[in-house]
Design a protein around this motif. Structure first.
Motif, short mmCIF file in Angstrom:
data_model
loop_
_atom_site.label_atom_id
_atom_site.label_comp_id
_atom_site.label_asym_id
_atom_site.label_seq_id
_atom_site.Cartn_x
_atom_site.Cartn_y
_atom_site.Cartn_z
N ILE A 59 0.85 -1.19 0.00
CA ILE A 59 0.00 0.00 0.00
C ILE A 59 0.88 1.23 0.00
CG2 ILE A 59 -1.73 1.32 1.27
CD1 ILE A 59 -2.91 -1.25 2.25
N SER A 60 0.69 2.09 -0.97
CA SER A 60 1.53 3.27 -1.14
C SER A 60 1.35 4.26 0.01
CB SER A 60 1.18 3.95 -2.46
OG SER A 60 1.67 5.26 -2.51
N ILE A 61 2.47 4.68 0.59
CA ILE A 61 2.41 5.65 1.68
C ILE A 61 1.88 6.99 1.16
CG2 ILE A 61 4.80 6.49 1.41
CD1 ILE A 61 4.92 6.54 4.53
N ARG A 62 2.15 7.29 -0.10
CA ARG A 62 1.62 8.53 -0.68
C ARG A 62 0.09 8.48 -0.73
NH1 ARG A 62 4.01 10.72 -6.22
NH2 ARG A 62 3.44 8.64 -6.97
N SER A 63 -0.47 7.33 -1.11
CA SER A 63 -1.92 7.18 -1.17
C SER A 63 -2.55 7.32 0.22
CB SER A 63 -2.30 5.83 -1.77
OG SER A 63 -1.85 5.73 -3.09
N SER A 118 9.19 18.99 7.62
CA SER A 118 10.28 18.17 8.16
C SER A 118 10.09 16.68 7.97
CB SER A 118 10.44 18.45 9.67
OG SER A 118 9.26 18.09 10.37
N LEU A 119 8.93 16.29 7.42
CA LEU A 119 8.65 14.87 7.21
C LEU A 119 9.10 14.48 5.80
CD1 LEU A 119 7.31 12.27 8.41
CD2 LEU A 119 5.26 12.93 7.12
N CYS A 120 10.14 13.67 5.72
CA CYS A 120 10.67 13.22 4.44
C CYS A 120 10.08 11.85 4.10
CB CYS A 120 12.19 13.14 4.50
SG CYS A 120 12.93 12.60 2.94
N VAL A 121 9.39 11.77 2.98
CA VAL A 121 8.78 10.53 2.54
C VAL A 121 9.61 9.94 1.40
CG1 VAL A 121 6.74 9.48 1.49
CG2 VAL A 121 6.48 11.24 3.24
N ASP A 122 10.02 8.71 1.56
CA ASP A 122 10.79 8.00 0.54
C ASP A 122 9.84 7.08 -0.21
OD1 ASP A 122 12.43 6.14 -0.86
OD2 ASP A 122 14.10 6.62 0.45
N TYR A 123 9.49 7.45 -1.45
CA TYR A 123 8.53 6.68 -2.22
C TYR A 123 9.05 5.28 -2.55
CZ TYR A 123 6.03 11.10 -3.04
OH TYR A 123 5.34 12.28 -2.90
N SER A 124 10.34 5.17 -2.86
CA SER A 124 10.89 3.88 -3.25
C SER A 124 10.92 2.90 -2.07
CB SER A 124 12.30 4.04 -3.83
OG SER A 124 13.18 4.60 -2.88
N LYS A 125 11.15 3.40 -0.85
CA LYS A 125 11.17 2.55 0.34
C LYS A 125 9.80 2.46 1.01
CE LYS A 125 16.06 3.38 1.38
NZ LYS A 125 17.02 3.91 2.38
N ASN A 126 8.87 3.32 0.56
CA ASN A 126 7.51 3.35 1.11
C ASN A 126 7.53 3.62 2.62
OD1 ASN A 126 4.82 3.27 0.18
ND2 ASN A 126 4.48 1.30 1.16
N THR A 178 6.60 0.16 -13.40
CA THR A 178 5.61 1.00 -12.74
C THR A 178 6.22 2.32 -12.34
OG1 THR A 178 6.14 0.21 -10.53
CG2 THR A 178 4.52 -1.06 -11.78
N GLU A 179 5.37 3.26 -11.93
CA GLU A 179 5.86 4.56 -11.48
C GLU A 179 6.72 4.43 -10.24
OE1 GLU A 179 3.17 8.17 -12.28
OE2 GLU A 179 1.80 6.54 -11.83
N GLU A 180 6.43 3.41 -9.40
CA GLU A 180 7.18 3.25 -8.17
C GLU A 180 8.63 2.85 -8.44
OE1 GLU A 180 4.07 2.20 -8.62
OE2 GLU A 180 3.20 3.65 -7.24
N THR A 181 8.86 2.06 -9.52
CA THR A 181 10.21 1.62 -9.82
C THR A 181 10.91 2.53 -10.82
OG1 THR A 181 9.43 0.19 -11.61
CG2 THR A 181 9.61 -0.79 -9.44
N GLN A 182 10.13 3.37 -11.48
CA GLN A 182 10.68 4.18 -12.54
C GLN A 182 11.78 5.12 -12.05
OE1 GLN A 182 8.17 7.20 -13.95
NE2 GLN A 182 9.70 7.97 -15.32
N SER A 183 11.70 5.62 -10.81
CA SER A 183 12.67 6.58 -10.31
C SER A 183 14.06 5.97 -10.21
CB SER A 183 12.23 7.10 -8.95
OG SER A 183 12.15 6.04 -8.02
N GLU A 184 14.16 4.64 -10.23
CA GLU A 184 15.44 3.97 -10.06
C GLU A 184 16.03 3.51 -11.39
OE1 GLU A 184 14.70 0.80 -7.39
OE2 GLU A 184 13.90 2.07 -5.82
#
Length: 283
Positions: free
Chosen positions: A10-14, A44-52, A97-103
């Motif tokens: 489940i995406s943390i962004r969602s 101050s809250l840093c969200v890492d999409y790749s690590k969720n 997917t968009e989640e893996t695309q950044s890498e």
């Protein structure tokens, strides 16, 4: 329900969007949000999409999707799991997917009008083939492997890519603003994805066709649309009937005047395109 499976799928962004929380600034991999437990002027809250996951630089606390819900709702793990049970798990498939695309790195090989039979069939299945001039056929390469899909250009010259199996963005993730003409126009219609925009084009006789259109390309992009929306006396919302769509609709209604939520038209469907496909498909 398996906690580890939920944390991974489940995406943390969602989850953050479901609470009407959106990034103050972001790139493909990370984003900065305001803290979950206090008011602040500098996020101050840093969200890492790749690590969720997320990390609060102010308190040193780490979050996953479960603890995010616990922090916001002040609830137990079991109550957080119940809240997360309404979120959809991504379908398993062999595609980028968009989640893996950044890498990964990519290269666009060619751009043409829609010609491939598979893409024509996909547009026809979504009942928007009539609007094929609004999209293009994009052939691209990722990690040495070649792919192709329907491309929809955004305002940073990137492409939203879709086909039966793929959903990703090539280039920067931003919104797409489509002007109806020289204008200025008093109304703007807002969509989450470009298939809803293409559907709207098919329905222009039912709606006001002299209307600019804004395609968010992701509910997370709503913060990048603020300056655009300020220019219009009236806003028409055609967002998805899910947690993300409703939270974005709520945010826009709170931030702007004269906002009309048009999702009632397709109240029993996920989005405008799904409703249109059902109405156009014989029983």
């Amino acid at each position: 329900m398996n906690c580890e499976k939920i944390k991974q799928n489940i995406s943390i962004r969602s989850v953050l969007e479901s609470f009407s929380l959106f990034p103050v600034k972001e790139n493909r991999r990370t984003a900065f949000y305001f803290a979950l437990d206090r008011k602040e002027k500098i996020p101050s809250l840093c969200v890492d999409y790749s690590k969720n996951s997320a990390f609060d630089f102010g308190t040193g606390k780490s979050y996953d999707v479960i603890s995010v819900v616990q922090q916001i709702k002040k609830c137990s793990v079991s109550e957080a799991l119940k809240y997360l049970s309404s979120f959809n798990f991504p379908a398993k498939a062999e595609y980028v997917t968009e989640e893996t695309q950044s890498e990964i790195s990519y290269r666009i090989l060619k751009i043409t009008e829609i010609r491939h039979p598979a893409l024509i069939q996909y547009l026809e299945s979504r009942k928007v083939y009539e609007q094929k001039e609004c999209v293009c056929e994009v052939h691209y390469e990722v990690d040495g492997r070649k792919y192709f899909g329907i491309g929809f250009k955004n305002d940073s010259d990137g492409f939203e890519i879709r086909n039966k199996y793929a959903k990703l963005c090539l280039g920067s993730k931003v919104v797409t603003l489509v002007r109806a003409g020289s204008g200025p126009f008093s109304e703007i219609a807002v969509f989450e994805g470009f298939f809803d925009f293409l559907t709207f084009r098919n329905l222009e006789n039912r709606f006001n066709s002299a209307c600019d259109c804004l395609i968010l390309n992701s509910t997370a992009m709503v913060f990048k649309a603020e300056q655009i929306l300020q220019e219009y006396p009236k806003i028409l919302l055609f967002l998805d009937n899910d947690a993300n769509g409703k939270s974005v609709a709520s945010k826009i209604r709170n931030d702007y005047k004269n906002v009309e939520d048009c999702s009632l038209i397709y109240h029993d469907c996920k989005d405008l395109n799904e409703w249109f496909v059902k109405t156009k498909t014989p029983i």
